[in-house]
Design a protein around this motif. Structure first.
Motif, PDB file in Angstrom:
ATOM      1  N   ALA A   1      75.798  23.776  61.892  1.00 10.47           N
ATOM      2  CA  ALA A   1      76.395  23.214  63.101  1.00 10.47           C
ATOM      3  C   ALA A   1      76.004  24.067  64.292  1.00 10.47           C
ATOM      4  O   ALA A   1      76.154  25.291  64.259  1.00 10.47           O
ATOM      5  CB  ALA A   1      77.919  23.159  62.975  1.00 10.47           C
ATOM      6  N   ASP A   2      75.502  23.427  65.315  1.00 15.55           N
ATOM      7  CA  ASP A   2      75.112  24.099  66.558  1.00 15.55           C
ATOM      8  C   ASP A   2      76.184  23.792  67.602  1.00 15.55           C
ATOM      9  O   ASP A   2      76.154  22.749  68.248  1.00 15.55           O
ATOM     10  CB  ASP A   2      73.744  23.593  67.010  1.00 15.55           C
ATOM     11  CG  ASP A   2      73.208  24.338  68.224  1.00 15.55           C
ATOM     12  OD1 ASP A   2      74.004  24.977  68.925  1.00 15.55           O
ATOM     13  OD2 ASP A   2      71.989  24.259  68.474  1.00 15.55           O
ATOM     14  N   VAL A   3      77.133  24.703  67.754  1.00 11.69           N
ATOM     15  CA  VAL A   3      78.256  24.428  68.658  1.00 11.69           C
ATOM     16  C   VAL A   3      77.824  24.426  70.114  1.00 11.69           C
ATOM     17  O   VAL A   3      78.447  23.751  70.948  1.00 11.69           O
ATOM     18  CB  VAL A   3      79.421  25.410  68.427  1.00 11.69           C
ATOM     19  CG1 VAL A   3      80.026  25.232  67.053  1.00 11.69           C
ATOM     20  CG2 VAL A   3      78.984  26.842  68.647  1.00 11.69           C
TER      21      VAL A   3
ATOM     22  N   VAL B   1      82.974  28.933  61.555  1.00  9.07           N
ATOM     23  CA  VAL B   1      83.219  29.654  60.302  1.00  9.07           C
ATOM     24  C   VAL B   1      82.396  29.062  59.172  1.00  9.07           C
ATOM     25  O   VAL B   1      81.746  29.786  58.405  1.00  9.07           O
ATOM     26  CB  VAL B   1      84.718  29.638  59.954  1.00  9.07           C
ATOM     27  CG1 VAL B   1      84.950  30.213  58.554  1.00  9.07           C
ATOM     28  CG2 VAL B   1      85.513  30.427  60.980  1.00  9.07           C
ATOM     29  N   LEU B   2      82.404  27.756  59.048  1.00  8.11           N
ATOM     30  CA  LEU B   2      81.668  27.108  57.962  1.00  8.11           C
ATOM     31  C   LEU B   2      80.164  27.322  58.094  1.00  8.11           C
ATOM     32  O   LEU B   2      79.450  27.467  57.097  1.00  8.11           O
ATOM     33  CB  LEU B   2      81.996  25.619  57.929  1.00  8.11           C
ATOM     34  CG  LEU B   2      83.456  25.299  57.592  1.00  8.11           C
ATOM     35  CD1 LEU B   2      83.752  23.827  57.828  1.00  8.11           C
ATOM     36  CD2 LEU B   2      83.786  25.682  56.157  1.00  8.11           C
ATOM     37  N   HIS B   3      79.687  27.370  59.325  1.00  8.91           N
ATOM     38  CA  HIS B   3      78.274  27.683  59.549  1.00  8.91           C
ATOM     39  C   HIS B   3      77.975  29.115  59.128  1.00  8.91           C
ATOM     40  O   HIS B   3      76.956  29.382  58.469  1.00  8.91           O
ATOM     41  CB  HIS B   3      77.928  27.478  61.017  1.00  8.91           C
ATOM     42  CG  HIS B   3      76.498  27.768  61.352  1.00  8.91           C
ATOM     43  ND1 HIS B   3      75.496  26.843  61.209  1.00  8.91           N
ATOM     44  CD2 HIS B   3      75.895  28.901  61.821  1.00  8.91           C
ATOM     45  CE1 HIS B   3      74.343  27.376  61.567  1.00  8.91           C
ATOM     46  NE2 HIS B   3      74.558  28.634  61.937  1.00  8.91           N
TER      47      HIS B   3
ATOM     48  N   ALA C   1      84.910  33.609  69.437  1.00  9.62           N
ATOM     49  CA  ALA C   1      84.555  33.879  68.047  1.00  9.62           C
ATOM     50  C   ALA C   1      83.524  34.992  67.948  1.00  9.62           C
ATOM     51  O   ALA C   1      83.594  35.856  67.054  1.00  9.62           O
ATOM     52  CB  ALA C   1      84.027  32.606  67.390  1.00  9.62           C
ATOM     53  N   ALA C   2      82.559  34.995  68.866  1.00  9.35           N
ATOM     54  CA  ALA C   2      81.547  36.058  68.863  1.00  9.35           C
ATOM     55  C   ALA C   2      82.182  37.408  69.148  1.00  9.35           C
ATOM     56  O   ALA C   2      81.860  38.418  68.500  1.00  9.35           O
ATOM     57  CB  ALA C   2      80.465  35.735  69.887  1.00  9.35           C
ATOM     58  N   GLU C   3      83.095  37.441  70.100  1.00  7.87           N
ATOM     59  CA  GLU C   3      83.776  38.696  70.436  1.00  7.87           C
ATOM     60  C   GLU C   3      84.644  39.189  69.284  1.00  7.87           C
ATOM     61  O   GLU C   3      84.799  40.398  69.082  1.00  7.87           O
ATOM     62  CB  GLU C   3      84.626  38.509  71.688  1.00  7.87           C
ATOM     63  CG  GLU C   3      83.814  38.247  72.943  1.00  7.87           C
ATOM     64  CD  GLU C   3      84.683  37.874  74.128  1.00  7.87           C
ATOM     65  OE1 GLU C   3      85.927  38.023  74.019  1.00  7.87           O
ATOM     66  OE2 GLU C   3      84.135  37.431  75.163  1.00  7.87           O
TER      67      GLU C   3
ATOM     68  N   PHE D   1      83.032  36.463  58.346  1.00  3.11           N
ATOM     69  CA  PHE D   1      82.884  35.304  57.456  1.00  3.11           C
ATOM     70  C   PHE D   1      81.419  35.138  57.038  1.00  3.11           C
ATOM     71  O   PHE D   1      80.839  34.060  57.160  1.00  3.11           O
ATOM     72  CB  PHE D   1      83.400  34.044  58.146  1.00  3.11           C
ATOM     73  CG  PHE D   1      84.863  34.088  58.473  1.00  3.11           C
ATOM     74  CD1 PHE D   1      85.809  33.702  57.548  1.00  3.11           C
ATOM     75  CD2 PHE D   1      85.299  34.544  59.719  1.00  3.11           C
ATOM     76  CE1 PHE D   1      87.172  33.748  57.845  1.00  3.11           C
ATOM     77  CE2 PHE D   1      86.645  34.595  60.031  1.00  3.11           C
ATOM     78  CZ  PHE D   1      87.586  34.200  59.099  1.00  3.11           C
ATOM     79  N   SER D   2      80.839  36.209  56.541  1.00  6.37           N
ATOM     80  CA  SER D   2      79.427  36.162  56.135  1.00  6.37           C
ATOM     81  C   SER D   2      79.248  35.894  54.648  1.00  6.37           C
ATOM     82  O   SER D   2      78.257  35.282  54.241  1.00  6.37           O
ATOM     83  CB  SER D   2      78.729  37.471  56.513  1.00  6.37           C
ATOM     84  OG  SER D   2      79.388  38.580  55.918  1.00  6.37           O
TER      85      SER D   2
END
Length: 354
Positions: A177-179, A168-170, A39-41, A48-49
């Protein structure tokens, strides 16, 4: 019949686990971590900001149904934007909306049509799916596609899908949420549930033994716990062939005959009763599931424990810190491993344990 001696014999477990299912489930933390890296890459935080007009969760056969339930419960009724759960992209979706989808089936043409519709209308879309087939083609260059990076068999994608949607929701500012913390706690849970650990210190093995030869009643004491219970019922059916009842406790109370049987079964009064004495009777195991903590949750729990004094209470929040998302993910993994242990001990998976 269940061979419970198998559970405490790691060599026989390894022989029975011909598909490597226990190892696959134990890689839940690795799935979450690799999804966060992907997701970071892909620039998820940037894409999704901005807060959307609405979020659409697309559910297809498989884990996306349970993931959507958990996400909806975590968001709760106070979510700042409407959240819609549907099996296809609604006709009103447009550029102001966000669409999230998950599948393990790269050939799901209905989902491919939905993804194509969403991206043509400009909706920001994220999809966790294999990077081949019609779905990948529909998403190519137009949606964020996060293919699996950790090799696991089909049926083990729940943590990956949950992590992607939480990210995404975070990013949208709708849910904290801290994945990374979720991944760490899933690793710790996998270690607690390791095949080398005996049943009395292994939460997943202990859970498997508790529901063996019983009909599990998975009754949630809060909305998040009930949604995880739905995932628990799914994996118990998938890996162990066990049918469960799933409901919030308040709803379960309205099922008068089943609730009465649950009360009798947890009171100790029918400890030596023959379940064939009464037509339609059977042995049940009440599991009260709790994720949320606080005064409201405590009040519901105390009421349930008063009515069902012998019921098992699964409350992982007392074991870990980090919030509801962490606790929900941990409980989901415990159910998954318990279902696998139960399936292996009953001979429903892998080699014959006898």
């Amino acid at each position: 019949m269940l061979d419970d001696t198998l559970l405490d014999d790691s060599n026989r477990l390894a022989d029975a686990d011909t598909g490597g299912w226990l190892r696959a489930a134990a890689r839940a933390g690795a799935q979450v971590r690799s999804t966060a890296e992907a997701a970071a890459e892909a620039g998820v935080e940037r894409i999704f900001s901005d807060r959307p007009r609405a979020v659409v969760l697309i559910t297809r056969p498989g884990h996306s149904v349970a993931v959507a339930g958990v996400v909806m419960a975590l968001l709760g009724p106070g979510c700042a934007v409407p959240v819609v759960v549907a099996d296809e992209v609604p006709p009103w979706v447009g550029a102001l909306d966000v669409v999230l989808a998950h599948t393990e089936d790269p050939g799901d043409r209905d989902l491919a049509v939905s993804i194509d519709r969403a991206v043509r209308r400009g909706a920001r879309t994220l999809l966790t799916a294999p990077d081949s087939g019609p779905i990948a083609a529909a998403a190519a260059g137009r949606a964020v596609l996060l293919p699996p990076r950790v090799d696991v068999p089909p049926g083990f994608s729940f943590p990956r899908a949950l992590a992607a949607w939480l990210l995404v929701l975070h990013s949208l500012g709708l849910l904290k949420a801290d994945v990374e913390l979720i991944a760490d706690e899933l690793d710790r849970e996998a270690e607690r549930d390791h095949p080398m650990h005996e049943s009395f210190v292994n939460p997943a093995k202990s859970l498997a033994l508790r529901v063996a030869d019983r009909t599990p009643l998975l009754w949630g004491l809060d909305e998040v716990a009930t949604s995880v219970g739905a995932h628990g019922a799914n994996v118990l059916a998938t890996f162990a062939g066990v049918a469960c009842d799933v409901a919030g406790y308040q709803q379960a109370m309205t099922r008068s005959v089943l609730h009465r049987r649950a009360v009798q079964g947890t009171s100790g009064a029918d400890l030596f009763a023959d379940p064939d004495d009464e037509p339609g009777s059977g042995l049940v195991r009440v599991l009260l599931l709790a994720v949320r903590q606080g005064p409201v949750a405590d009040a519901v729990r105390h009421a349930a424990e008063d009515a069902l004094p012998g019921a098992d209470v699964l409350e992982p929040a007392v074991e870990v810190a980090g919030g509801d998302a962490v606790t929900a993910a941990l409980l989901a993994l415990r159910f998954e491993l318990a279902a696998l242990y139960l399936g292996l001990a009953a001979g429903n998976l892998g080699g014959n344990p006898y």
